[in-house]
Design an enzyme around this catalytic site. Structure first.
Site, PDB file in Angstrom:
ATOM      1  CE1 TYR A   1      -2.128   0.904   7.860  1.00  0.00           C
ATOM      2  CE2 TYR A   1      -1.806  -0.248   5.925  1.00  0.00           C
ATOM      3  CZ  TYR A   1      -2.604   0.213   6.718  1.00  0.00           C
ATOM      4  OH  TYR A   1      -3.959  -0.159   6.717  1.00  0.00           O
TER       5      TYR A   1
ATOM      6  CB  CYS B   1       7.709   5.030   4.278  1.00  0.00           C
ATOM      7  SG  CYS B   1       7.520   6.683   5.214  1.00  0.00           S
TER       8      CYS B   1
ATOM      9  CG  ASN C   1       1.625  -1.959   3.407  1.00  0.00           C
ATOM     10  OD1 ASN C   1       2.117  -1.393   4.199  1.00  0.00           O
ATOM     11  ND2 ASN C   1       1.205  -1.289   2.392  1.00  0.00           N
ATOM     12  CE  LYS C   2       5.259   1.380   4.205  1.00  0.00           C
ATOM     13  NZ  LYS C   2       3.976   1.687   4.225  1.00  0.00           N
ATOM     14  CD  GLN C   3       9.847  -3.315   3.133  1.00  0.00           C
ATOM     15  OE1 GLN C   3       9.299  -2.575   3.962  1.00  0.00           O
ATOM     16  NE2 GLN C   3      10.803  -2.835   2.435  1.00  0.00           N
TER      17      GLN C   3
END
Length: 374
Positions: A178, A154, A180-182
């Site tokens: 989400y 994840c 905040n992910k890459q």
């Protein structure tokens, strides 16, 4: 916050992709989902990809589809986001927490080997903070003991281990998107696998237990509403098209932090050069140097947030959480507890500026000096 902990990178291309979906009559289970799934499968180099409503949902479906259930033991790190263990408990499986390596912060292969019992069914590997775990050793253990391997990737889209993408090693793997992910879909996740029968079952389970060949109201098994909408998929597909520039930019941010914080002896900085590994930078986590025992990590976090700088304790060990009180006395994890008490995630996102990074560094220096002068 003056400088947030994270911030999604959305361009006009993503906005146009989303609005284009809204001009159609197909908002779920449509061409955007199929395009996003195909693109992820090609990117990870796995034949099958299944879009789901979250990374947590993806983990749950992997566990369910692999037949892991009540009383089965699954080895998992405690130093990770709580969803990894929660997904096991949804199926009444038992998380068996193992310790981590003090450098990589990934689960230790030696700890995995020691934790295997006749009840062990699987290893749930987490690629912590986007750094791949030691998959050669872990896959060797799994093969010798006939265990399933689920990769919690994840935090690690685009990371590589010995030339292969994280998520391409185990029986199944899960990515999350989400904000905040890459790359982001707002909310959402993706399961990838090389096993066609597993992919077919996961597709059915995400859609109320309905197989593709069945009538809309024909449900072969107990399923869930874990679908990902066309809007989310359009956003993710557009983001994936520029994933390489995104990963390169995040690597540059990590290197700028390395330069900006190199003179702070009280901090241990994350490794950036690891032979055979490409990190996909999810967060930038520093640790307090164990030589400075008088420094309290939580005081640093409080001071930084008070100055408008987003930061967090990544991660609070799962076995010490209130909802895992039953595991507290049975999990002996000295490295996990020692490292987790010293970690601070600093603001990290694609468009953070050099001025922001300098401000974070100066705020850290000030906080450390204040604490040591008390």
């Amino acid at each position: 916050m003056t400088i947030p902990l994270s911030s999604p990178d959305i361009t006009e291309a993503e906005i146009e992709a989303v609005t284009a979906v809204l001009r159609t009559s197909r908002l779920s289970l449509g061409p955007q989902m199929e395009a996003f799934e195909d693109a992820i499968a090609e990117y990870i180099d796995t034949p099958h990809a299944i879009a789901v409503s979250s990374g947590t949902a993806g983990l749950h479906l992997c566990i369910k589809a692999l037949g892991i259930g009540e009383g089965d033991e699954v080895i998992v790190p405690s130093f990770t986001f709580i969803a990894a263990a929660n997904a096991l408990r949804y199926e009444r499986a038992l998380p068996v927490f193992v310790d981590i390596d003090a450098d990589s912060l990934n689960m230790s292969p030696a700890s995995i080997e020691q934790a295997i019992t006749p009840k062990t069914r699987a290893i749930l590997v987490v690629h912590t903070f986007g750094r791949p775990a030691e998959m050669a050793a872990i896959m060797d253990i799994a093969n010798r003991h006939h265990l399933f391997v689920i990769e919690d990737a994840c935090e690690a889209i685009g990371a590589t281990y010995q030339g292969r993408k994280a998520g391409s090693f185990g029986d199944a793997a899960v990515f999350a998107f989400y904000p905040n992910k890459q790359i982001t879909t707002g909310e959402g996740g993706m399961v990838v696998t090389r096993r066609p029968e597993l992919a077919a079952q996961i597709r059915a389970l995400r859609n109320q237990g309905r197989y593709d060949s069945a009538d809309w109201l024909q449900h072969a098994e107990l399923g869930y509403n874990y679908r990902l909408s066309e809007i989310n998929c359009a956003l993710g597909f557009a983001q994936l098209k520029r994933i390489e520039p995104i990963l390169q930019q995040r690597e540059k941010v990590a290197r700028r932090y390395q330069q900006a914080l190199a003179d702070i002896n009280e901090l241990v900085l994350p490794s950036t050069e690891i032979p055979g590994i490409r990190i996909s930078w999810f967060v930038y986590v520093v640790r307090l140097n164990s030589d400075y025992t008088e420094i309290d990590r939580d005081s640093i976090v409080t001071t930084l947030t008070g100055a408008g700088i987003g930061c967090a304790r990544y991660f609070a060990p799962i076995h010490l959480q209130p909802s895992y009180a039953a595991w507290r006395n049975s999990a002996v994890l000295p490295v996990t507890e020692a490292q987790a008490s010293r970690t601070i995630a600093l603001p990290f996102f694609n468009r953070i500026t050099e001025e922001d990074i300098a401000q974070v560094g100066n705020a850290l220096r000030t906080a450390l000096l204040q604490i040591q002068n008390r």
